[in-house]
Design a protein around this motif. Structure first.
Motif, short mmCIF file in Angstrom:
data_model
loop_
_atom_site.label_atom_id
_atom_site.label_comp_id
_atom_site.label_asym_id
_atom_site.label_seq_id
_atom_site.Cartn_x
_atom_site.Cartn_y
_atom_site.Cartn_z
N GLU A 90 75.94 -65.47 -28.76
CA GLU A 90 74.96 -65.94 -29.73
C GLU A 90 73.55 -65.61 -29.25
O GLU A 90 73.20 -65.80 -28.09
CB GLU A 90 75.09 -67.46 -29.89
CG GLU A 90 74.07 -68.09 -30.78
CD GLU A 90 74.12 -69.61 -30.75
OE1 GLU A 90 73.27 -70.22 -31.41
OE2 GLU A 90 74.98 -70.19 -30.06
N SER A 91 72.72 -65.11 -30.17
CA SER A 91 71.32 -64.83 -29.86
C SER A 91 70.55 -66.14 -29.85
O SER A 91 70.64 -66.94 -30.78
CB SER A 91 70.76 -63.88 -30.91
OG SER A 91 69.45 -63.53 -30.58
N VAL A 92 69.77 -66.37 -28.79
CA VAL A 92 69.05 -67.63 -28.61
C VAL A 92 67.56 -67.32 -28.44
O VAL A 92 67.19 -66.50 -27.59
CB VAL A 92 69.59 -68.38 -27.37
CG1 VAL A 92 68.81 -69.64 -27.10
CG2 VAL A 92 71.07 -68.68 -27.53
N PRO A 93 66.68 -67.97 -29.23
CA PRO A 93 65.25 -67.70 -29.10
C PRO A 93 64.67 -68.30 -27.81
O PRO A 93 65.06 -69.39 -27.39
CB PRO A 93 64.65 -68.39 -30.33
CG PRO A 93 65.60 -69.48 -30.66
CD PRO A 93 66.97 -68.97 -30.27
N VAL A 94 63.75 -67.55 -27.21
CA VAL A 94 63.07 -68.00 -25.99
C VAL A 94 61.58 -67.73 -26.17
O VAL A 94 61.19 -66.65 -26.58
CB VAL A 94 63.58 -67.25 -24.75
CG1 VAL A 94 62.93 -67.79 -23.49
CG2 VAL A 94 65.09 -67.34 -24.64
N ASP A 95 60.78 -68.74 -25.84
CA ASP A 95 59.32 -68.63 -25.92
C ASP A 95 58.74 -68.81 -24.53
O ASP A 95 59.00 -69.83 -23.88
CB ASP A 95 58.75 -69.67 -26.88
CG ASP A 95 59.35 -69.56 -28.27
OD1 ASP A 95 59.61 -68.43 -28.71
OD2 ASP A 95 59.56 -70.61 -28.91
N PHE A 96 57.99 -67.82 -24.08
CA PHE A 96 57.33 -67.87 -22.78
C PHE A 96 55.84 -68.08 -23.01
O PHE A 96 55.20 -67.28 -23.70
CB PHE A 96 57.55 -66.57 -22.00
CG PHE A 96 58.98 -66.30 -21.66
CD1 PHE A 96 59.57 -66.88 -20.56
CD2 PHE A 96 59.74 -65.47 -22.47
CE1 PHE A 96 60.90 -66.63 -20.25
CE2 PHE A 96 61.06 -65.20 -22.17
CZ PHE A 96 61.65 -65.80 -21.05
N TYR A 97 55.29 -69.12 -22.42
CA TYR A 97 53.86 -69.42 -22.51
C TYR A 97 53.21 -68.83 -21.26
O TYR A 97 53.61 -69.14 -20.14
CB TYR A 97 53.64 -70.92 -22.63
CG TYR A 97 54.15 -71.47 -23.94
CD1 TYR A 97 53.28 -71.75 -24.98
CD2 TYR A 97 55.52 -71.66 -24.16
CE1 TYR A 97 53.74 -72.22 -26.21
CE2 TYR A 97 55.99 -72.14 -25.39
CZ TYR A 97 55.11 -72.42 -26.39
OH TYR A 97 55.56 -72.87 -27.61
N VAL A 98 52.20 -67.98 -21.49
CA VAL A 98 51.61 -67.18 -20.42
C VAL A 98 50.10 -67.43 -20.37
O VAL A 98 49.45 -67.54 -21.41
CB VAL A 98 51.89 -65.68 -20.67
CG1 VAL A 98 51.23 -64.81 -19.62
CG2 VAL A 98 53.39 -65.42 -20.74
N THR A 99 49.58 -67.50 -19.15
CA THR A 99 48.13 -67.63 -18.97
C THR A 99 47.66 -66.63 -17.93
O THR A 99 48.48 -66.08 -17.17
CB THR A 99 47.74 -69.06 -18.55
OG1 THR A 99 46.34 -69.23 -18.71
CG2 THR A 99 48.15 -69.37 -17.12
#
Length: 131
Positions: A90-99
């Motif tokens: 299953e494709s799973v969304p991932v969000d990376f917060y970058v600074t």
């Protein structure tokens, strides 16, 4: 100085500025993509990202894919959205917060299969899509 000459110089200068901005944008996107890929690679154990569900205690394994990410900005930070693949495919969304810190960029928060925070930011018009 003739109008024609002035107009030509203005066009050339604006083209140079827009080309410079486009080059900076491409460079930034490439840097952010590299930061995300290195972050993922640094978290892999036997080729998978291990995530423990803190409410159930279960461990899930997620595998990187060859997808290009979506990039958004929020204030001075960025959010890179991509997908990983679960053990079941299953494709799973991932969000990376970058600074950024100096000349480097760092992932400071990761949301796996949890789009609620990002959707809330989008609904408040706090993010801008860059790619």
């Amino acid at each position: 100085m003739s109008f024609r000459w002035t107009f030509t110089v203005a066009i050339l200068l604006s083209f140079g500025f827009s080309t410079a901005r486009a080059d900076q944008s491409v460079t930034l996107l490439a840097q952010l993509q590299t930061v995300m890929q290195r972050h993922i690679e640094g978290q892999l154990i036997d080729g998978a990202l291990r995530v423990r569900d803190l409410s159930s205690g279960d461990i899930s394994l997620y595998y990187p894919t060859e997808r290009h990410s979506m990039v958004m900005s929020i204030d001075e930070d960025y959010i890179l959205c991509t997908d990983l693949v679960s053990e079941s495919g299953e494709s799973v969304p991932v969000d990376f917060y970058v600074t950024s810190a100096g000349d480097d960029y760092f992932v400071y928060q990761t949301e796996i299969n949890n789009r609620r925070p990002l959707k809330a930011l989008v609904e408040k018009n706090l993010v801008e899509r860059l790619r």
